[in-house]
Design an enzyme around this catalytic site. Structure first.
Site, mmCIF file in Angstrom:
data_model
loop_
_atom_site.group_PDB
_atom_site.id
_atom_site.type_symbol
_atom_site.label_atom_id
_atom_site.label_comp_id
_atom_site.label_asym_id
_atom_site.label_seq_id
_atom_site.Cartn_x
_atom_site.Cartn_y
_atom_site.Cartn_z
ATOM 1 C CG HIS A 144 -33.120 22.591 -5.259
ATOM 2 N ND1 HIS A 144 -32.231 23.518 -4.784
ATOM 3 C CD2 HIS A 144 -34.257 22.727 -4.515
ATOM 4 C CE1 HIS A 144 -32.795 24.198 -3.801
ATOM 5 N NE2 HIS A 144 -34.041 23.743 -3.616
ATOM 6 N N GLY A 190 3.560 25.327 4.462
ATOM 7 C CA GLY A 190 2.124 25.570 4.254
ATOM 8 C C GLY A 190 1.621 24.980 2.970
ATOM 9 N N GLY A 222 0.809 -1.220 0.000
ATOM 10 C CA GLY A 222 0.000 0.000 0.000
ATOM 11 C C GLY A 222 0.831 1.253 0.000
ATOM 12 N N GLY A 223 2.123 1.127 0.346
ATOM 13 C CA GLY A 223 3.031 2.262 0.292
ATOM 14 C C GLY A 223 2.667 3.393 1.233
ATOM 15 C CB THR A 224 3.795 6.939 1.252
ATOM 16 O OG1 THR A 224 5.190 6.655 1.381
ATOM 17 C CG2 THR A 224 3.475 8.209 2.025
ATOM 18 C CB CYS A 225 -1.106 6.265 -0.759
ATOM 19 S SG CYS A 225 -2.887 6.560 -0.903
#
Length: 469
Positions: free
Chosen positions: A440, A179, A39-42
């Site tokens: 809506h 930032g 899955g790695g860093t994500c």
């Protein structure tokens, strides 16, 4: 033990594991080599854990403000250890899912550190040590947090994003250096949890890569929530003490300091390309990134690279698409990457989502545009949810009316952006978007209204200045 495969993939993040799945679907005998966690860093230290924490903070704030909706809850508090534990549970469940997906598509998973020996050989050390022979290779080794050469950056109270996500106790106060996307998501998270937050950003505005109008809305929103944000601030030193850390920074020619329990360095990530054997096959990196073409091919035939290690756009969904392209081409296809319609989502409060080019970028490229805006505060669904900060902004070609980009800051922004991605893929005009009936009440009505506003026709918006004819 030597094993022979059609395709070997080095790295099991969103680029690597998706490449393994797609290669399996195409009938390639595939091996996925991962030294850490699938899955790695994500999945493990990025997208999923941060969004789990952010969702918990949102639930907490909803409870705190429930009286706005006539709901009485009494005193509201949170248990950060339990929030962190749930985060870990979600990550573990998804990681096991990735493991099963790769295997169910015929992929072999080797746990160990892979080093490229030549264009058809990878040596694996660790749990599943051995030698892998493969006709083709995909490099998907990802990236790692970048730590600047600031005195004290290695102090005991200074963390990168990986270490911050591993905390089981909520910090009493936090200073964030940077930032950008990572820094602002953590700023939003801890501000929502009532932690005093200070952000130090070297550039004139936060989120330098985002439309400046949108970045300003987020900065002002976080400042109203209580965050201290200093832009054009250059950090010169960090001093870690027994209980706190002090950051010194230059601002408008003066030296200032801020003290907090912890300091997070979040100024970006760098490709992880060292010590994987690139020199053995003659691949030279550029600032750590592996150069690739739009078919994800490196300079070495039969060797591809995908994800953050390419230094392209460091987003999980980009890595996923790159992995798909590389796998298809490894199987004999002619797939190509397109980077002009990539959504960028920032999970702050309020959320931000962008796609295509901004108004400033269009001007810098000499493109004449028309811009339509619609304020979130004028949207009925946002109003009833008491979530009214932000704007929907659409940028179109003045000559053809084609949608060139969109920037949304407000509720559901990260969900709304996909529809605009479809519109851009189909080269939809702003008039066609405005003529599309939107349900809506929904937040999505902002999109139609912003499109109509391009022609000064917004139906639920009183402002009429700044129109382009």
């Amino acid at each position: 033990m030597e094993q022979l495969f059609d395709l070997a993939i080095l790295g099991g993040g969103p680029g690597g594991y998706v490449a393994a799945i797609r290669a399996g679907q195409l009938g390639l005998k595939t091996v996925l080599i991962e030294a850490d966690l699938l899955g790695g860093t994500c999945l493990n230290r990025g997208c999923i854990p941060t969004k789990s924490l952010l969702h918990a903070a949102e639930v907490y704030q909803n409870a705190v403000h429930s009286e706005t909706f006539g709901i009485n809850t009494g005193e509201v508090s949170f248990d950060y250890a339990r929030i962190a534990a749930r985060k870990d549970k979600v990550v573990d469940q998804l990681r096991r899912g990735v493991n099963q997906l790769v295997k169910s598509n015929g992929g072999t998973i080797l746990h160990g550190y892979g080093t490229i020996i030549d264009a058809g050989t990878i040596s694996v050390s660790g749990k599943d040590a051995g030698t892998v022979k493969a006709n083709k290779i995909i490099i998907a080794t990802g990236s790692k947090p970048f730590i600047p050469p600031v005195p004290g950056a290695d102090g005991s109270r200074v963390l990168d994003s990986n270490k911050l996500l591993a905390l089981t106790e909520c910090p009493a106060s936090l200073t964030i250096i940077g930032g950008g996307v990572i820094g602002m998501e953590f700023a939003s998270l801890f501000q929502q949890l009532n932690v005093p937050v200070t952000v130090l950003e070297m550039m004139p505005e936060i989120l330098p890569e985002v439309d400046i109008e949108v970045a300003r809305i987020l900065r002002k929103s976080l400042q109203r929530q209580g965050a201290a944000i200093f832009t054009s601030a250059k950090v010169t030193a960090i001093e870690s003490g027994e209980h706190n850390a002090t950051c010194s920074f230059e601002l408008a020619g003066e030296t200032k300091t801020v003290t907090s329990e912890l300091v997070l360095i979040a100024i970006g990530r760098r490709p992880q390309s060292a010590d994987i054997g690139l020199e053995n096959i003659g691949i030279e990196t550029v600032k750590g990134a592996i150069p690739v073409n739009d078919q994800m091919e490196t300079t070495v035939p039969g060797v591809y690279a995908v994800g953050d290690v390419t230094g392209k756009i460091m987003l999980a969904h980009v890595a996923t698409e790159q992995g798909t392209v590389a796998a298809e081409n490894a199987a004999g296809g002619k797939a190509r990457m397109k980077y002009n319609i990539v959504p960028n989502c920032i999970y702050t409060y309020p959320e931000i989502a962008c796609i295509g080019i901004s108004e400033e970028k269009a001007k810098s490229q000499g493109i004449a545009t028309k811009v339509g805006r619609f304020p979130v505060a004028a949207n009925g669904k946002a109003m009833l949810a008491n979530d009214t900060e932000g704007v929907c902004k659409l940028v179109s070609d003045a000559a053809t009316g084609e949608l060139l980009g969109a920037q949304i800051i407000g509720p559901k922004a990260t969900e709304l952006i996909s529809g605009l991605g479809v519109s851009m893929t189909l080269e939809t005009t702003i008039a066609e978007i405005g003529a599309t009936i939107h349900p809506h009440p929904t937040v999505s009505e902002m999109i139609a209204e912003a499109a109509l506003d391009t022609a000064n026709r917004a139906l639920h918006y009183f402002r009429r200045q700044h129109k382009q004819e």
